[in-house]
Motif scaffolding. Sequence first.
Motif, mmCIF file in Angstrom:
data_model
loop_
_atom_site.group_PDB
_atom_site.id
_atom_site.type_symbol
_atom_site.label_atom_id
_atom_site.label_comp_id
_atom_site.label_asym_id
_atom_site.label_seq_id
_atom_site.Cartn_x
_atom_site.Cartn_y
_atom_site.Cartn_z
ATOM 1 N N HIS A 16 -16.937 -24.862 -48.452
ATOM 2 C CA HIS A 16 -16.549 -23.835 -49.429
ATOM 3 C C HIS A 16 -17.532 -23.752 -50.592
ATOM 4 O O HIS A 16 -17.655 -22.697 -51.220
ATOM 5 C CB HIS A 16 -15.136 -24.089 -49.942
ATOM 6 N N GLN A 17 -18.226 -24.847 -50.858
ATOM 7 C CA GLN A 17 -19.187 -24.882 -51.951
ATOM 8 C C GLN A 17 -20.614 -24.533 -51.503
ATOM 9 O O GLN A 17 -21.507 -24.398 -52.337
ATOM 10 C CB GLN A 17 -19.209 -26.271 -52.591
ATOM 11 N N ALA A 18 -20.802 -24.408 -50.198
ATOM 12 C CA ALA A 18 -22.149 -24.181 -49.649
ATOM 13 C C ALA A 18 -22.733 -22.876 -50.193
ATOM 14 O O ALA A 18 -22.049 -21.865 -50.288
ATOM 15 C CB ALA A 18 -22.095 -24.146 -48.133
ATOM 16 N N ASP A 19 -24.017 -22.947 -50.524
ATOM 17 C CA ASP A 19 -24.675 -21.761 -51.054
ATOM 18 C C ASP A 19 -25.736 -21.196 -50.108
ATOM 19 O O ASP A 19 -26.470 -20.296 -50.470
ATOM 20 C CB ASP A 19 -25.276 -22.057 -52.428
ATOM 21 N N ASP A 20 -25.802 -21.758 -48.893
ATOM 22 C CA ASP A 20 -26.731 -21.191 -47.916
ATOM 23 C C ASP A 20 -26.191 -21.336 -46.496
ATOM 24 O O ASP A 20 -25.294 -22.137 -46.229
ATOM 25 C CB ASP A 20 -28.137 -21.799 -48.046
ATOM 26 N N GLY A 21 -26.733 -20.536 -45.608
ATOM 27 C CA GLY A 21 -26.276 -20.506 -44.222
ATOM 28 C C GLY A 21 -26.498 -21.811 -43.478
ATOM 29 O O GLY A 21 -25.687 -22.180 -42.618
ATOM 30 N N ASP A 22 -27.576 -22.514 -43.787
ATOM 31 C CA ASP A 22 -27.839 -23.787 -43.112
ATOM 32 C C ASP A 22 -26.739 -24.794 -43.412
ATOM 33 O O ASP A 22 -26.240 -25.472 -42.510
ATOM 34 C CB ASP A 22 -29.199 -24.357 -43.519
ATOM 35 N N GLN A 23 -26.353 -24.899 -44.673
ATOM 36 C CA GLN A 23 -25.297 -25.842 -45.063
ATOM 37 C C GLN A 23 -23.989 -25.490 -44.357
ATOM 38 O O GLN A 23 -23.259 -26.371 -43.905
ATOM 39 C CB GLN A 23 -25.107 -25.842 -46.583
ATOM 40 N N LEU A 24 -23.704 -24.212 -44.256
ATOM 41 C CA LEU A 24 -22.499 -23.775 -43.537
ATOM 42 C C LEU A 24 -22.564 -24.193 -42.069
ATOM 43 O O LEU A 24 -21.577 -24.671 -41.504
ATOM 44 C CB LEU A 24 -22.333 -22.257 -43.642
ATOM 45 N N PHE A 25 -23.729 -24.026 -41.463
ATOM 46 C CA PHE A 25 -23.915 -24.418 -40.064
ATOM 47 C C PHE A 25 -23.701 -25.916 -39.892
ATOM 48 O O PHE A 25 -23.009 -26.352 -38.972
ATOM 49 C CB PHE A 25 -25.306 -24.018 -39.570
ATOM 50 N N TYR A 26 -24.281 -26.723 -40.761
ATOM 51 C CA TYR A 26 -24.166 -28.175 -40.642
ATOM 52 C C TYR A 26 -22.709 -28.620 -40.790
ATOM 53 O O TYR A 26 -22.234 -29.473 -40.031
ATOM 54 C CB TYR A 26 -25.047 -28.893 -41.665
ATOM 55 N N CYS A 27 -22.013 -28.042 -41.744
ATOM 56 C CA CYS A 27 -20.594 -28.371 -41.921
ATOM 57 C C CYS A 27 -19.791 -27.964 -40.689
ATOM 58 O O CYS A 27 -18.976 -28.742 -40.184
ATOM 59 C CB CYS A 27 -20.027 -27.671 -43.153
ATOM 60 N N ALA A 28 -20.016 -26.754 -40.209
ATOM 61 C CA ALA A 28 -19.276 -26.266 -39.046
ATOM 62 C C ALA A 28 -19.569 -27.109 -37.810
ATOM 63 O O ALA A 28 -18.665 -27.388 -37.006
ATOM 64 C CB ALA A 28 -19.618 -24.800 -38.781
ATOM 65 N N TYR A 29 -20.810 -27.535 -37.657
ATOM 66 C CA TYR A 29 -21.191 -28.360 -36.513
ATOM 67 C C TYR A 29 -20.406 -29.669 -36.533
ATOM 68 O O TYR A 29 -19.813 -30.079 -35.533
ATOM 69 C CB TYR A 29 -22.697 -28.640 -36.552
ATOM 70 N N LEU A 30 -20.388 -30.333 -37.690
ATOM 71 C CA LEU A 30 -19.667 -31.599 -37.805
ATOM 72 C C LEU A 30 -18.159 -31.399 -37.657
ATOM 73 O O LEU A 30 -17.486 -32.201 -36.998
ATOM 74 C CB LEU A 30 -19.983 -32.270 -39.144
ATOM 75 N N LEU A 31 -17.627 -30.337 -38.240
ATOM 76 C CA LEU A 31 -16.192 -30.074 -38.118
ATOM 77 C C LEU A 31 -15.782 -29.869 -36.662
ATOM 78 O O LEU A 31 -14.765 -30.405 -36.215
ATOM 79 C CB LEU A 31 -15.799 -28.848 -38.955
ATOM 80 N N GLY A 32 -16.575 -29.113 -35.927
ATOM 81 C CA GLY A 32 -16.266 -28.875 -34.520
ATOM 82 C C GLY A 32 -16.290 -30.150 -33.705
ATOM 83 O O GLY A 32 -15.386 -30.405 -32.892
ATOM 84 N N LEU A 33 -17.290 -30.960 -33.928
ATOM 85 C CA LEU A 33 -17.412 -32.202 -33.173
ATOM 86 C C LEU A 33 -16.333 -33.210 -33.577
ATOM 87 O O LEU A 33 -15.782 -33.908 -32.716
ATOM 88 C CB LEU A 33 -18.809 -32.788 -33.381
ATOM 89 N N LEU A 34 -16.001 -33.258 -34.847
ATOM 90 C CA LEU A 34 -14.925 -34.150 -35.295
ATOM 91 C C LEU A 34 -13.604 -33.768 -34.632
ATOM 92 O O LEU A 34 -12.837 -34.637 -34.229
ATOM 93 C CB LEU A 34 -14.774 -34.093 -36.821
ATOM 94 N N GLY A 35 -13.359 -32.482 -34.527
ATOM 95 C CA GLY A 35 -12.126 -32.013 -33.902
ATOM 96 C C GLY A 35 -12.011 -32.441 -32.457
ATOM 97 O O GLY A 35 -10.911 -32.718 -31.959
ATOM 98 N N LEU A 36 -13.136 -32.543 -31.783
ATOM 99 C CA LEU A 36 -13.135 -32.937 -30.373
ATOM 100 C C LEU A 36 -12.935 -34.432 -30.166
ATOM 101 O O LEU A 36 -12.481 -34.861 -29.111
ATOM 102 C CB LEU A 36 -14.452 -32.529 -29.709
#
Length: 86
Positions: A20-40
């Motif tokens: 939510h605090q990310a100010d660029d697309g890369d940071q959003l990608f990195y967070c989403a990548y980790l969130l997806g893998l953590l969920g699995l």
Amino acid sequence: MTTYSERADDLCDKLRDLEHQADDGDQLFYCAYLLGLLGLHSAAEEEGDVAFDQYFEEILKDTLNAENVSEQDQGNILGLWHRVIA
């Protein structure tokens, strides 16, 4: 002692805050990548924060390599992971 599921939930909360605090697309990608893998990988029936962190980091590294993620993105994702578990 904390279960893997509880640890994953805690880390997901931290990642969502960073997302939510990310100010660029890369940071959003990195967070989403980790969130997806953590969920699995949060359903393993074991306990311990350190044990989960080590277990997940091995899976993370294997997945990054298997998916041919660039070295730069791997470094940034692992850096974010280390920041979240600190």
